[in-house]
Design an enzyme around this catalytic site. Structure first.
Site, PDB file in Angstrom:
ATOM      1  N   LYS A  10      94.081  24.752  77.596  1.00 32.75           N
ATOM      2  CA  LYS A  10      95.223  24.073  78.240  1.00 32.75           C
ATOM      3  C   LYS A  10      96.563  24.311  77.527  1.00 32.75           C
ATOM      4  CE  LYS A  10      94.056  22.949  81.417  1.00 32.75           C
ATOM      5  NZ  LYS A  10      93.527  23.910  82.446  1.00 32.75           N
ATOM      6  N   HIS A  37      89.013  31.073  73.640  1.00 33.01           N
ATOM      7  CA  HIS A  37      89.441  29.764  73.126  1.00 33.01           C
ATOM      8  C   HIS A  37      88.670  29.439  71.840  1.00 33.01           C
ATOM      9  CE1 HIS A  37      91.571  28.644  76.749  1.00 33.01           C
ATOM     10  NE2 HIS A  37      90.517  28.370  77.478  1.00 33.01           N
ATOM     11  N   SER A  45      97.275  17.795  80.021  1.00 30.20           N
ATOM     12  CA  SER A  45      96.811  18.838  80.936  1.00 30.20           C
ATOM     13  C   SER A  45      95.282  18.790  81.045  1.00 30.20           C
ATOM     14  CB  SER A  45      97.281  20.200  80.407  1.00 30.20           C
ATOM     15  OG  SER A  45      96.879  21.237  81.243  1.00 30.20           O
TER      16      SER A  45
HETATM   17  S1  PPS Z   1      92.723  26.865  80.566  1.00 34.82           S
HETATM   18  O1  PPS Z   1      91.954  26.184  81.653  1.00 34.82           O
HETATM   19  O2  PPS Z   1      92.394  26.279  79.239  1.00 34.82           O
HETATM   20  O3  PPS Z   1      92.542  28.314  80.560  1.00 34.82           O
HETATM   21  O4  PPS Z   1      94.239  26.460  80.886  1.00 34.82           O
HETATM   22  P1  PPS Z   1      95.546  27.185  80.329  1.00 34.82           P
HETATM   23  O5  PPS Z   1      95.844  28.375  81.164  1.00 34.82           O
HETATM   24  O6  PPS Z   1      95.427  27.392  78.861  1.00 34.82           O
HETATM   25  O7  PPS Z   1      96.661  26.071  80.510  1.00 34.82           O
HETATM   26  C1  PPS Z   1      97.015  25.539  81.766  1.00 34.82           C
HETATM   27  C2  PPS Z   1      98.428  24.997  81.637  1.00 34.82           C
HETATM   28  O8  PPS Z   1      99.356  26.105  81.634  1.00 34.82           O
HETATM   29  C3  PPS Z   1     100.307  25.898  82.664  1.00 34.82           C
HETATM   30  N1  PPS Z   1     100.758  27.193  83.234  1.00 34.82           N
HETATM   31  C4  PPS Z   1     102.037  27.568  83.314  1.00 34.82           C
HETATM   32  N2  PPS Z   1     103.166  26.968  82.876  1.00 34.82           N
HETATM   33  C5  PPS Z   1     104.341  27.603  83.132  1.00 34.82           C
HETATM   34  N3  PPS Z   1     104.429  28.783  83.791  1.00 34.82           N
HETATM   35  C6  PPS Z   1     103.319  29.422  84.246  1.00 34.82           C
HETATM   36  N4  PPS Z   1     103.421  30.584  84.892  1.00 34.82           N
HETATM   37  C7  PPS Z   1     102.053  28.804  84.004  1.00 34.82           C
HETATM   38  N5  PPS Z   1     100.779  29.135  84.307  1.00 34.82           N
HETATM   39  C8  PPS Z   1      99.997  28.138  83.827  1.00 34.82           C
HETATM   40  C9  PPS Z   1      99.555  25.101  83.693  1.00 34.82           C
HETATM   41  O9  PPS Z   1     100.434  24.512  84.620  1.00 34.82           O
HETATM   42  C10 PPS Z   1      98.813  24.119  82.815  1.00 34.82           C
HETATM   43  O10 PPS Z   1      99.654  23.096  82.285  1.00 34.82           O
HETATM   44  P2  PPS Z   1      99.895  21.667  82.998  1.00 34.82           P
HETATM   45  O11 PPS Z   1     100.660  20.862  81.987  1.00 34.82           O
HETATM   46  O12 PPS Z   1      98.564  21.093  83.307  1.00 34.82           O
HETATM   47  O13 PPS Z   1     100.715  21.955  84.226  1.00 34.82           O
END
Ligand code: PPS
Length: 285
Positions: A44, A99, A129
């Protein structure tokens, strides 16, 4: 243990897609090559955003690849059975995601020149998140409330264990030449400069219009609509209908969800566990 996790070496992993024997084999036998790129995060933290950016840097901004191949295939997770099987026989330079905490990463990493990008995020936003994401998943324990999830997170009783241990572990190798540390917060604040830093680190020079295309195609809105990247392919089996990867994509959302007491408790715990590390490693308020 039957608490909704697969446990390996004291770390809880999601109950679908993970097997102790694969985790063991990945650590002992997976051979990282010097030309590989490893994307490392605690869950996340913006993993998929970083994968999208790296894929677009490799394709010089051409969105064909990210629009036609699912993100889990472009940069597979080495510790997940599906990803491990894709990666182990793959020829040529590979994009690899993980991870894993440092003690479980393939040992070959430490004898290779593979490039590693470690993305960190304010753990308060990671917690927030994760609360929404795991609560809508079929592979992790579902919290009944933020209060309950807060307690699990602090104890490390969430997928991949303690954020504090994970971060301390990886930060211990900071300064190595092939190890780039980035933060979600800086990536949000100045996406263009950080993407330029990433392309430089990867040795992939981008023309101005290529850089513009990387930025456009990895933006929150475009990624949210890209079915190859937004985890919509996981709905049904792994995620329920509220399971959204691209939820808000902002910094500081924790302020909308923590009580004052939780915010204070978190500050205290952060201080206790991380105070000996340089403050500049944690570029958030
Ligand atoms: S996972 O399931 O662990 O692989 O998730 P991960 O990709 O690490 O994290 C998900 C959060 O990243 C945000 N996210 C983004 N933020 C900004 N721009 C872009 N393009 C983007 N893509 C993914 C996503 O919204 C999750 O954060 P939260 O706070 O839940 O919105």
């Amino acid at each position: 243990m039957s608490d909704g996790y697969v446990w390996f070496e004291g770390i809880p992993f999601p109950s679908m897609g993970y097997k102790p024997e694969v985790l063991r084999e990945a650590r002992e036998s997976f051979a990282l090559k010097d030309e590989d790129v490893l994307i490392l995060t605690y869950p996340k933290s913006g993993t998929n955003w970083l994968i999208e950016i790296v894929c677009l840097v490799y394709s010089k901004g051409d969105p064909k690849w990210i629009q036609s191949v699912p993100i889990l295939k472009r940069s597979p997770w080495v510790e997940v059975e599906y990803g491990y099987n894709l990666l182990k026989d793959k020829e040529g330079p590979r994009l690899i995601t993980s991870h894993l905490p440092i003690q479980l990463i393939p040992k070959s990493l430490f004898n290779s020149k593979a490039k590693v990008i470690y993305l960190i995020r304010n753990p308060r936003d990671v917690l927030t998140s994760g609360y929404f994401f795991f609560g809508a998943s079929a592979f992790a324990k579902k919290p009944q409330s933020m209060e309950e999830y807060f307690g699990w997170f602090i104890k490390g009783n969430v997928p991949y264990g303690s954020w504090f241990d994970h971060t301390r572990g990886w930060m211990s190798i900071r300064g190595k030449e092939n190890f780039l540390i980035l933060s979600y917060e800086e990536l949000k604040r100045d996406t263009r400069s950080i993407v330029e830093m990433i392309s430089q680190f990867l040795g992939k020079k981008l023309e101005p219009e290529e850089l513009n295309s990387v930025l456009k195609n990895s933006s929150f809105q475009v990624m949210k609509e890209n079915n190859m990247s937004n985890f919509s392919l996981l709905r049904g089996q792994f995620l329920d209908k509220n399971g959204i990867l691209l939820r808000k994509g902002i910094t500081g959302d924790w302020k909308n969800h923590f009580t004052v007491a939780q915010a204070e408790a978190f500050d205290r715990i952060f201080q206790e566990k991380m105070a000996d590390l340089p403050r500049e490693l944690f570029p958030w308020e």
